[in-house]
Design an enzyme around this catalytic site. Structure first.
Site, PDB file in Angstrom:
ATOM      1  N   LYS A  92      -9.180   3.144  -3.024  1.00 41.45           N
ATOM      2  CA  LYS A  92      -9.585   2.354  -1.859  1.00 41.45           C
ATOM      3  C   LYS A  92     -11.041   2.640  -1.517  1.00 41.45           C
ATOM      4  O   LYS A  92     -11.467   3.798  -1.456  1.00 41.45           O
ATOM      5  CB  LYS A  92      -8.670   2.690  -0.675  1.00 41.45           C
ATOM      6  CG  LYS A  92      -8.708   1.685   0.463  1.00 41.45           C
ATOM      7  CD  LYS A  92      -7.585   1.972   1.466  1.00 41.45           C
ATOM      8  CE  LYS A  92      -7.559   0.955   2.604  1.00 41.45           C
ATOM      9  NZ  LYS A  92      -6.446   1.202   3.546  1.00 41.45           N
ATOM     10  N   SER A  99      19.924  -1.276  34.295  1.00 39.15           N
ATOM     11  CA  SER A  99      19.795  -1.382  35.747  1.00 39.15           C
ATOM     12  C   SER A  99      19.985  -2.799  36.268  1.00 39.15           C
ATOM     13  O   SER A  99      20.139  -3.002  37.475  1.00 39.15           O
ATOM     14  CB  SER A  99      18.413  -0.885  36.177  1.00 39.15           C
ATOM     15  OG  SER A  99      17.407  -1.801  35.758  1.00 39.15           O
ATOM     16  N   GLU A 119       0.839  -1.195   0.000  1.00 39.26           N
ATOM     17  CA  GLU A 119       0.000   0.000   0.000  1.00 39.26           C
ATOM     18  C   GLU A 119       0.881   1.254   0.000  1.00 39.26           C
ATOM     19  O   GLU A 119       1.852   1.347   0.754  1.00 39.26           O
ATOM     20  CB  GLU A 119      -0.903  -0.017   1.226  1.00 39.26           C
ATOM     21  CG  GLU A 119      -1.897   1.119   1.305  1.00 39.26           C
ATOM     22  CD  GLU A 119      -2.878   0.954   2.467  1.00 39.26           C
ATOM     23  OE1 GLU A 119      -3.893   1.670   2.492  1.00 39.26           O
ATOM     24  OE2 GLU A 119      -2.617   0.106   3.350  1.00 39.26           O
ATOM     25  N   CYS A 141      -5.554  -3.442   1.798  1.00 38.17           N
ATOM     26  CA  CYS A 141      -5.362  -3.551   3.241  1.00 38.17           C
ATOM     27  C   CYS A 141      -6.657  -3.682   4.037  1.00 38.17           C
ATOM     28  O   CYS A 141      -7.206  -4.758   4.159  1.00 38.17           O
ATOM     29  CB  CYS A 141      -4.534  -2.359   3.739  1.00 38.17           C
ATOM     30  SG  CYS A 141      -3.811  -2.637   5.388  1.00 38.17           S
TER      31      CYS A 141
END
Length: 702
Positions: free
Chosen positions: A113, A355, A44, A174
């Site tokens: 789309k 840490s 896309e 999509c």
């Protein structure tokens, strides 16, 4: 037999990188043609990059995308291959997210789309308009660049398909795969046999299963071929696109690309037999009835055959789909995201305040996984990865990053920034993990910095000095003393990140990494602008529960599928602690005691709040049944405490470090979680409702 070779791909595109995006798109077409494909699908918005966001409001983005497409059409690359290419286009001065179907140097048609993504991470309607006229198309006059390249004035624009001399082809994009009434249903019934989907689908833990189920379903009910193309890597934002291009035939996956890869172009192909599709459809009588009454969509005729009559290649057989474990997804997904950020920002590596706890160790292990991926790519001869690694490490043209520990020593810098409240155990953990990964590691005591700040405070306020609560201090004093340590670490991290390359004789800068998990962000269990404030945070979208599992997996030897950092098992078993308060015989600071809830409970709260969209009352009602081992009053107390903490600390999310999106209950309010910064932490109406429900509950459980 009517054999057709089809190709789809995953491309590591980058927002507004028109040169790079064009080069990768062209390379994917070349590879598809080399493999004998006559139809190729790309991701896309591949020419502009998917994540341009408000740059889609700029006319330049549309013009440059059209110029890139014109370059492809003039190059001769589309000769003998039907190419489905994604780009933004203007039609009648309206912006659309489009698929350009190109063949033999011409634009055959343009398909906008139909359904736009507008939830979670996506805001497509902010930039594009959906094509509302389903089953309709009209003339589109090409831009000057495209008209000059093709010799065409116009082409068809809209909801249409292409009829070649031997089959029918169409596209969806999509989000349309995920909609309840997907376009592929109507397209399949109207005669389309080969369907492409150019996608920009982001990575999320355990999401691939859903994607593959939908792709299988798209061809299982009605037959046909479905080609799924996807973006790959990070294109400039918080999302990672995980690739995994797929080809399905009649409900079976016949080709699958890699899900996480450092390669910038990956092309997969399959040989399909059109007669198998037709036989599959003939056998479904109910499909025939529905197809016979389906309203046709506009068709463009192309004088071209997809079938290669000379091909002797065998038809691609169904294969077993490869899935990564969630622990592997945590290792390799954020690793790809970090790699793209580092190489595209020009950074010389990373700096992490390590840490020795579970969170910072997870961040370090993900960088370790990235170094292993770089080494494997180098061993496989990936020249782009090798070139990027040489630049990042400050090494010459003879350097090969085939040893992950050696490469880690060049680009990964860690420091244990301890105070008098830190333990020898966490210091040893940090040193041991750094040695296992190969990091350039420092052990630094920062009590002098903390003392200097307190000296200044005493000078300003006439000798008054705050005390920890174990020494009789108030809540405010205790918090301030903890925050001085935490924020000092952030300042030192940026100092080291800027100067360590210089100290080591290299140039450039280091990206400072953070290590706050999604649960702590949701609860607000972090100091604003402490060492959780960084340039990037690879674990900011991952729950503590998943991180624990990841550490166990990563501790396994590489021969057993892990990362080989054995010390991570001991780190995962240690109680999480900030180590910001003095340890006494009667008191040891732990995260869960500080938060007033366990990480498992916090994960449950997060999923109910975001995924199930629960407010205080509906969350309490759900947990009454889920946590039936607790009294209603205790459930009520935990729910109230969570929402109070969440509301009071919501402001921290406005400055949270950008992190790769990994969880559907992420708390990053800059993109994914759009809730107010200031919320009334008393929730008076909601908490009264909870109290009433509590009062109405039955007597204590037996």
């Amino acid at each position: 037999m009517q054999n057709v070779t089809v190709a789809t791909c995953s491309l590591d595109q980058w927002a507004l990188d028109f040169d790079g995006n064009l080069e990768r798109t062209k390379r994917s077409i070349e590879l598809a043609k080399q493999k004998g494909a006559t139809y190729r699908v790309g991701p896309e918005l591949e020419l502009s990059g998917y994540g341009c966001e408000d740059h889609f409001h700029e006319i330049d983005t549309f013009q440059h995308s059209a110029e890139a497409l014109a370059d492809i059409l003039k190059s001769g690359l589309t000769d003998g291959i039907l190419c489905d290419i994604g780009l933004p286009m203007l039609h009648n001065s309206v912006p659309y997210n489009c698929r350009a179907m190109c063949l033999n140097g011409k634009v055959v048609c343009i398909r906008p789309k139909l359904f736009l993504a507008d939830d979670g991470n996506y805001r497509e309607p902010r930039w594009f308009t959906r094509w509302e006229r389903l089953g309709e198309a009209e003339d589109h006059y090409l831009s000057p660049a495209l008209a000059a390249a093709t010799g065409q004035q116009s082409c068809l624009f809209g909801d249409c398909s292409i009829q070649t001399l031997d089959t029918r082809v169409a596209s969806e994009t999509c989000e349309e795969l995920f909609t309840p009434n997907s376009p592929h249903i109507h397209l399949g019934l109207s005669g389309v046999e080969i369907l492409g989907n150019g996608s920009g689908s982001h990575f999320e833990l355990r999401k691939l299963d859903k994607r593959i189920d939908l792709i299988r379903s798209a061809t299982e009910k009605s037959g046909g071929v479905y080609l799924y193309a996807n973006q790959l890597g990070c294109d400039g934002g918080r999302m990672l696109y995980d690739g995994c291009a797929l080809i399905a035939v009649n409900g079976n996956i016949v080709a699958q690309g890699s899900q996480f890869s450092l390669a910038d172009v990956e092309v997969i192909t399959a040989v399909i037999d059109l007669e198998e599709i037709r036989a599959y459809r003939i056998a479904k009588a109910s499909r025939g009835v529905q197809a016979s009454r389906t309203r046709p969509i506009p068709v463009v005729h192309a004088n071209f055959r997809l079938v290669d009559a000379k091909s002797c290649d065998p038809v691609s057989a169904p294969l077993s789909v490869r899935y990564h474990l969630p622990e592997e997804q945590i290792a390799y997904g954020p690793a790809v995201w970090l790699w793209d950020y580092a190489r595209r920002t020009g950074a010389s590596g990373f700096f992490l305040p390590l840490s020795g706890g579970a969170d910072s160790s997870s961040t370090a292990a993900i960088v370790g996984a990235m170094c292993q991926m770089v080494a494997k790519a180098a061993l496989n001869g990936d020249e782009r990865v090798i070139a990027d690694a040489r630049r990042m490490a400050g090494q010459g043209p003879d350097y090969l990053p085939t040893d992950p520990r050696e490469f880690a020593n060049c680009i990964m810098h860690t420091a244990y920034l301890g105070t008098e409240n830190s333990s020898q155990g966490t210091e040893n953990f940090a040193k041991g993990l750094a040695e296992a990964i190969g990091n350039y590691h420092l052990t630094v005591k920062i009590d002098g910095v903390v003392s200097a700040i307190l000296t200044l405070f005493r000078a300003v306020f006439g000798g008054r000095e705050p005390r920890f609560k174990v020494h009789g201090g108030s809540f405010s004093e205790n918090q301030a003393l903890q925050n001085i340590q935490a924020r000092s670490r952030m300042l030192l991290s940026y100092l080291f990140g800027q100067l360590l390359p210089w100290v080591r004789g290299n140039s450039g800068f280091l990206l400072v990494l953070g290590s706050g998990n999604v649960d702590e962000g949701l609860r607000g269990y972090l100091t604003k602008y402490d060492c959780s404030s960084a340039d990037l945070n690879p674990i900011g979208g991952i729950s503590k529960v998943d991180l624990k599992r990841f550490l166990w997996w990563a501790a396994k030897p590489e021969t057993e599928g892990g990362l080989g950092f054995g010390i991570l098992q001991a780190i995962s078993e240690a109680p999480p602690t900030a180590e910001l308060e003095p340890i006494t015989d009667a008191y040891t600071q732990t995260d869960e005691a500080d938060m007033g809830m366990t990480y498992q409970e916090l994960s449950t709260f997060g999923r109910l709040r975001k995924i199930s969209r629960c407010g205080p009352v509906s969350m309490f009602k759900r947990l009454l049944t889920q946590w039936d081992h607790l009294e209603p009053a205790e459930v009520a107390s935990k729910v109230k405490h969570f929402f109070r903490s969440y509301a009071m600390n919501r402001h921290k999310m406005s400055t949270i470090t950008p992190s790769v999106h990994c969880e559907s209950y992420g708390c990053d309010d800059n993109r994914f979680d759009l809730r107010p910064i200031f919320i009334d932490a008393r929730f008076p109406f909601q908490f009264r409702m909870i109290d009433r429900i509590c009062a109405a509950q039955s007597s204590p459980k037996l």
